[in-house]
Design a protein around this motif. Sequence first.
Motif, PDB file in Angstrom:
ATOM      1  N   HIS A  22      22.113  80.327  16.040  1.00 53.19           N
ATOM      2  CA  HIS A  22      22.851  79.918  17.233  1.00 53.19           C
ATOM      3  C   HIS A  22      21.946  79.219  18.250  1.00 53.19           C
ATOM      4  O   HIS A  22      22.385  78.350  18.991  1.00 53.19           O
ATOM      5  N   ILE A  23      20.685  79.581  18.277  1.00 55.87           N
ATOM      6  CA  ILE A  23      19.728  78.895  19.160  1.00 55.87           C
ATOM      7  C   ILE A  23      19.188  77.646  18.466  1.00 55.87           C
ATOM      8  O   ILE A  23      19.035  76.591  19.091  1.00 55.87           O
ATOM      9  N   LYS A  24      18.921  77.768  17.173  1.00 53.73           N
ATOM     10  CA  LYS A  24      18.396  76.636  16.399  1.00 53.73           C
ATOM     11  C   LYS A  24      19.322  75.428  16.509  1.00 53.73           C
ATOM     12  O   LYS A  24      18.858  74.287  16.644  1.00 53.73           O
ATOM     13  N   ASP A  25      20.645  75.658  16.491  1.00 58.85           N
ATOM     14  CA  ASP A  25      21.613  74.557  16.574  1.00 58.85           C
ATOM     15  C   ASP A  25      21.502  73.767  17.873  1.00 58.85           C
ATOM     16  O   ASP A  25      21.920  72.615  17.938  1.00 58.85           O
ATOM     17  N   GLN A  26      20.949  74.378  18.907  1.00 57.52           N
ATOM     18  CA  GLN A  26      20.781  73.667  20.178  1.00 57.52           C
ATOM     19  C   GLN A  26      19.697  72.596  20.093  1.00 57.52           C
ATOM     20  O   GLN A  26      19.571  71.768  20.991  1.00 57.52           O
ATOM     21  N   PHE A  27      18.940  72.609  19.009  1.00 60.77           N
ATOM     22  CA  PHE A  27      17.847  71.661  18.839  1.00 60.77           C
ATOM     23  C   PHE A  27      18.073  70.712  17.664  1.00 60.77           C
ATOM     24  O   PHE A  27      17.145  70.063  17.206  1.00 60.77           O
ATOM     25  N   VAL A  28      19.309  70.623  17.180  1.00 64.08           N
ATOM     26  CA  VAL A  28      19.664  69.671  16.133  1.00 64.08           C
ATOM     27  C   VAL A  28      20.225  68.442  16.838  1.00 64.08           C
ATOM     28  O   VAL A  28      21.269  68.518  17.490  1.00 64.08           O
TER      29      VAL A  28
END
Length: 95
Positions: free
Chosen positions: A60-66
Amino acid sequence: MLDNIITLADHFKQADVIQEAQKGDRKTLTADALQEFNDIYDTIISICRIAAKFYADKPHIKDQFVYTKVVKNQGQMQAVQESAMPVNAQAAPLQ
């Protein structure tokens, strides 16, 4: 009247010279701006790759950096085309 036409012709000639000079400047500025945008994009992609590795266990946090997901969430994905991205960014998978 003839003097007026000659005066106007001189003004038009000067305006044409100024306009042509500005056209040349715009090309240089556009190339400089494009390079700057590409440099910014490369920096953003580098940050995204680092964050993707750092948050690998928190999707959920990783998706903020895609990049594509962020752009899509901003409602701009339709305007972004692969051809507008830098050549080195077209196939930039996150690892």
